[in-house]
Structures are given as C-alpha cells and as structure tokens.
Design a protein around this motif. Structure first.
Motif, PDB file in Angstrom:
ATOM      1  N   LEU A   5     -39.531  14.626  82.726  1.00  0.00           N
ATOM      2  CA  LEU A   5     -39.861  13.608  81.745  1.00  0.00           C
ATOM      3  C   LEU A   5     -38.793  13.552  80.660  1.00  0.00           C
ATOM      4  CD1 LEU A   5     -41.919  11.593  80.582  1.00  0.00           C
ATOM      5  CD2 LEU A   5     -43.045  13.502  79.470  1.00  0.00           C
ATOM      6  N   GLU A   6     -38.185  12.369  80.495  1.00  0.00           N
ATOM      7  CA  GLU A   6     -37.126  12.217  79.503  1.00  0.00           C
ATOM      8  C   GLU A   6     -37.718  12.075  78.103  1.00  0.00           C
ATOM      9  OE1 GLU A   6     -34.499   9.056  80.468  1.00  0.00           O
ATOM     10  OE2 GLU A   6     -34.073   9.796  82.482  1.00  0.00           O
ATOM     11  N   ASN A  50     -43.657  11.452  73.373  1.00  0.00           N
ATOM     12  CA  ASN A  50     -43.964  12.088  74.651  1.00  0.00           C
ATOM     13  C   ASN A  50     -42.772  12.917  75.117  1.00  0.00           C
ATOM     14  OD1 ASN A  50     -45.581  12.787  76.780  1.00  0.00           O
ATOM     15  ND2 ASN A  50     -45.712  10.744  77.674  1.00  0.00           N
ATOM     16  N   SER A  51     -43.081  14.004  75.784  1.00  0.00           N
ATOM     17  CA  SER A  51     -42.099  14.908  76.376  1.00  0.00           C
ATOM     18  C   SER A  51     -42.862  15.768  77.365  1.00  0.00           C
ATOM     19  CB  SER A  51     -41.436  15.785  75.304  1.00  0.00           C
ATOM     20  OG  SER A  51     -42.386  16.701  74.764  1.00  0.00           O
ATOM     21  N   LEU A  52     -42.132  16.591  78.117  1.00  0.00           N
ATOM     22  CA  LEU A  52     -42.813  17.471  79.062  1.00  0.00           C
ATOM     23  C   LEU A  52     -43.736  18.433  78.327  1.00  0.00           C
ATOM     24  CD1 LEU A  52     -43.140  18.159  82.008  1.00  0.00           C
ATOM     25  CD2 LEU A  52     -41.150  19.663  81.839  1.00  0.00           C
ATOM     26  N   GLU A  84     -47.046   7.294  78.902  1.00  0.00           N
ATOM     27  CA  GLU A  84     -45.887   6.443  78.681  1.00  0.00           C
ATOM     28  C   GLU A  84     -45.000   7.037  77.600  1.00  0.00           C
ATOM     29  OE1 GLU A  84     -45.247   4.029  80.567  1.00  0.00           O
ATOM     30  OE2 GLU A  84     -47.155   3.562  81.535  1.00  0.00           O
ATOM     31  N   VAL A  85     -43.851   6.412  77.376  1.00  0.00           N
ATOM     32  CA  VAL A  85     -42.957   6.879  76.333  1.00  0.00           C
ATOM     33  C   VAL A  85     -43.626   6.802  74.965  1.00  0.00           C
ATOM     34  CG1 VAL A  85     -41.876   4.610  75.971  1.00  0.00           C
ATOM     35  CG2 VAL A  85     -40.596   6.704  75.446  1.00  0.00           C
ATOM     36  N   ALA A 299     -41.574  26.574  85.835  1.00  0.00           N
ATOM     37  CA  ALA A 299     -42.323  25.524  85.158  1.00  0.00           C
ATOM     38  C   ALA A 299     -43.681  25.345  85.833  1.00  0.00           C
ATOM     39  CB  ALA A 299     -41.547  24.212  85.203  1.00  0.00           C
ATOM     40  N   PRO A 300     -44.747  25.142  85.065  1.00  0.00           N
ATOM     41  CA  PRO A 300     -46.079  24.986  85.664  1.00  0.00           C
ATOM     42  C   PRO A 300     -46.142  23.904  86.729  1.00  0.00           C
ATOM     43  CG  PRO A 300     -46.259  25.247  83.291  1.00  0.00           C
ATOM     44  CD  PRO A 300     -44.799  25.111  83.595  1.00  0.00           C
ATOM     45  N   GLU A 301     -45.312  22.871  86.584  1.00  0.00           N
ATOM     46  CA  GLU A 301     -45.317  21.791  87.568  1.00  0.00           C
ATOM     47  C   GLU A 301     -44.870  22.248  88.949  1.00  0.00           C
ATOM     48  OE1 GLU A 301     -45.306  20.303  83.541  1.00  0.00           O
ATOM     49  OE2 GLU A 301     -43.900  21.651  84.539  1.00  0.00           O
TER      50      GLU A 301
END
Length: 464
Positions: A5-6, A50-52, A84-85, A299-301
């Motif tokens: 996620l950017e 928003n961010s990771l 969303e962003v 990373a949890p993902e």
C-alpha cells in the motif's frame, strides 16, 4: 488493497468528496434497513489518511468490533468495507438497540490506546428522512480525550493546540506498540495451542497422550500442560524480537537467532520449574521459539505463506550445524546429539532447521491439511502426521533410547502403516504404541515437529 500500500497525501477536495459519498451511502442503508448503522473510521491527523500500518490498525478494529457484537449477540444485517487513499471505512447495519450499540462501540474506543484511534459513530434512522448520530453523553459517557495531553479532544482540535507532526508521531507510536503487542500475544497463544494439541492427540506411539504415558515414567499429560502454560511468555518474547527485527529493516537474520539463545536457555529454567525438573519441551523451546521469531520477522500479510516462514527459519539458522559442532572430538562430545554427529553425521533438529524443516514442508504440513480438508478428526490427522514425520526424519530421541538400527526399523514401520493408508486405523497405531512402550522408544523429536505443523496451520488460518 495489496501489502505494498502506497503512502499518499490527500487533498481537501478528496476528503470532502469521500465524506459526501459516505453520507450518501449511510442514508441509503438507513432508508433500506431502518436499523441502527455503525460507521467505523480511524482518527488520523494530517494529509496521509492510509498506509499499511494504518490499515493494520483498522483491521484490528474490525476484529475487535465483530467480536464485541458477537459476544453481545447483536446480529450484523449488512457489512461493507472500503479502503482508499482517503482512509478506511466500514459500515455495519446492526439489528440491536442503538443505545446498546453505542455503549459497545465506546467500550472499544476507551479500552486501550489503539481504541483511541477508533472512531465508531452510531447513526439512528429517523422519521421524515432525517438521521441522527448518537453522542457519547447520551449513554452516560464523557467526551473523548486528546491523544497527547488528555484534555477534552474537541478543545484541542478546535484550538489546534498540537501540531500535525506531533499527532502523526504519537499515532505512529500507538499503532506500532499496540499492533506488536497484539501480534506477539496472538503468536504466543497459537504456539501454546500447538503444544497442547500435540500432547492431546491420541494415540501416539511411545509418547504421552490422553490414553497413557507412553514410554515415560516421569511425566504425564498434566506435566505437559504445566510446561506449555509456562512457555507462553517465552514465545511472546520470541515473537516480539521478530517484530522489532522487522521494524529495524535489517537483513541479518542469523543475528535474530543469536538474540533468541539466552531467552531460550532461560525458558528451559521455567519449563523445569513448572515440571519439577522434567524435560518436556526442550526441543520445542528451540524449534517453536525460532518459528515464533520468524513469524514476527515477516509482515502479517505473508503469514499464510508457510514456505516463506520456514525459509526465514532456515536463513536465521544458516551455518548453525557447523558453528555448534565445530571442533568436536570423541573426548569433548558429551550429548547424544554431538556423538551422533561425530559418528554418523546426523545433524538432528539443527540440520532440519537449517534446511527449513523439509520434513514439515514436504510431508507433515501437506498431510495435515489434506486430512483436515477431508474431514478427518484432530486425533486422526495428528496421529498420521506424527507417523509421516517418524518415517521421513532421523529422530535422534529414538536413537538415544535404543540405536540407529532400531530407529530405522521404527521409521520403516511408520512408513508401512502410511503406505497401507494415509490415515491409518486407530487400532494399528495402538499396536505400534504397545511395541514402542515395550522397547522403551519415544519419538520426541517427531512430536516437536508435529507441534510445528499445527502452529503453521493455525497461523495460516488465523487471519492475523
């Protein structure tokens, strides 16, 4: 949204458009269901919404909220999640009393520092097409407090007492600390559960289980329960070390393993205290401790990728066999493992770990998942997985209690059962148990890796 996620700054117009769309959707849901609506967003100061890291905090809030609703038997009629962003949003239509729903939401907002970032609005449908948001004061609760100074949040916000960078840094600290604590506790919980499953699975040839004490005279199932409970803090410490290693962004995984060695020795002390000086989980302290740290270091993902986790274990322990057995001679070799390495080149669990536990990745875990998918019971699947590990690994515990020829014979016997059926009959395993007990055999190393199989299965299905 992907794990990459950017981080983007948003404009005022983007935020206004997002708010307008949210209000429009809220009105649609309220008109359609005529039930209370809960809107969950995150309190994030500044232009980056928003961010990771922020999304992970939001997903933790989703879990908290749904567990809260489940406990209160509040039925979810509709759910939609937007990421969303401009931020993360979740809309829930709930079939319950609106004032009860508001109290449930406020409990989460007030429970801890992470909850301070939750913004859970409860909106009532009303006659004439108008809607109304419930205030905290309507359920007997005071207004929210400032993240930084503890003063009423509305006062600090309206007067802009604190700078955006101050609020962003505090938000970052809250998210990192709360999520690390949450993840480490969950990893430790699953590690202990894996140990409990391992000892409870029955029958297990030569091992302590619910039916008997196997080939052991100094321990029983309660000894293992005591030991597993005592190891929870150690597993959490290992997970935290992995999580902090991930934050550091370094690539030196062997250094992470070295950090575990002293805590591992101290964990053995706690095990012996809990068991009246009986060695129940020394092997598991090694293998499960490394796995807990490896999970934290990813990373949890990516926790659903068991091969990646095992590859991390391999990278952490690279060169371990050569390092631990360096300079050994027949005169200096004191442990069974050292003598077996000198005489036969058997590296034991060190060698398995350095290779990424191939007996787990190729045999144990695939069989476990296959049998569970087929609807086999925990006992059936667990017993079969133990047999496949015995069949495909040189269990040094078996050699220590007999000799290498007996270990090889036991491996062939386990393989023969599996060749006849991938899920052998209970009676056939009980017959093997009688033979193992008679010959004083105990595949303790295989039991440790059975627990590792369960741990990977639990982590894969935990949803982090």
């Amino acid at each position: 949204m992907s794990s990459t996620l950017e981080i983007q700054e948003v404009t005022l117009m983007q935020m206004l458009d997002a708010r307008e769309q949210r209000v429009f959707r809220q009105k649609e849901l309220l008109r359609g269901y005529q039930k209370p609506l809960l809107c969950f967003t995150m309190n994030i100061a500044g232009p980056v919404k928003n961010s990771l890291l922020i999304k992970r905090g939001f997903l933790a809030g989703i879990e908290d909220l749904e567990l809260q609703l489940q406990r209160s038997k509040a039925k979810i009629l509709h759910k939609e999640v937007i990421s969303e962003v401009t931020g993360n949003e979740a809309l829930y239509v709930i079939d319950t009393d609106a004032f009860l729903l508001k109290r449930l939401a406020c409990e989460l907002e007030d429970a801890n520092r992470l909850g301070r970032l939750y913004d859970m609005d409860v909106i009532l449908p009303a006659g004439g097409g108008s809607e109304r948001k419930l205030d905290r004061q309507e359920v007997g609760l005071p207004g929210r407090r400032c993240l930084l100074c503890g003063a009423p949040a509305k006062e600090c916000s309206s007067r802009r007492i604190h700078s955006v960078p101050e609020l962003q840094e505090e938000t970052r600290k809250i998210l990192i600390n709360a999520l690390n604590e949450r993840y480490a506790s969950r990893i430790a919980e699953l590690a202990v559960r894996a140990l409990l499953y391992e000892v409870a699975i029955s029958p297990k040839p030569g091992l302590v289980d619910r039916y008997n004490n196997g080939s052991h005279r100094d321990m029983n199932i309660y000894t293992f329960l005591n030991s597993a409970a005592a190891l929870w803090p150690y597993f959490k410490e290992c997970a935290l070390m992995g999580l902090k290693f991930q934050e550091e962004g370094t690539q030196n995984l062997p250094s992470l393993f070295q950090r575990l060695r002293l805590p591992g020795r101290l964990a053995e002390n706690h095990m012996l205290r809990a068991t009246d000086n009986v060695n129940t989980h020394k092997g598991a302290i090694f293998s499960m401790g490394i796995l807990c740290a490896a999970i934290g270091a990813n990373a949890p993902e990516s926790w659903q990728d068991s091969n990646k986790l095992l590859q991390t274990c391999a990278e952490m322990t690279k060169g371990l066999v050569a390092s631990d057995f360096s300079g050994l001679t027949p005169d200096t070799a004191r442990t069974v493992g050292q003598r077996l390495y000198l005489e036969y080149g058997i590296a034991g669990v060190r060698g398995q770990m350095e290779e990424g536990l191939p007996v787990v990745s190729k045999y144990g875990l695939p069989l476990l998942e296959k049998l569970l998918d087929q609807g086999k019971s925990i006992d059936e699947a667990g017993s079969a997985v133990l047999l496949t590990i015995i069949a495909h690994m040189t269990d040094t515990n078996l050699i220590a209690r007999s000799n290498i020829l007996t270990q090889q014979k036991a491996a062939r016997a386990a393989k023969a059962l599996l060749d006849a059926s991938p899920c052998p009959e209970k009676g056939a395993i009980e017959d093997m148990d009688k033979i193992f007990i008679k010959e004083n055999l105990s595949p303790g190393g295989s039991a440790d890796l059975l627990a590792v199989c369960w741990m990977l299965h639990f982590v894969k299905n935990s949803g982090y």
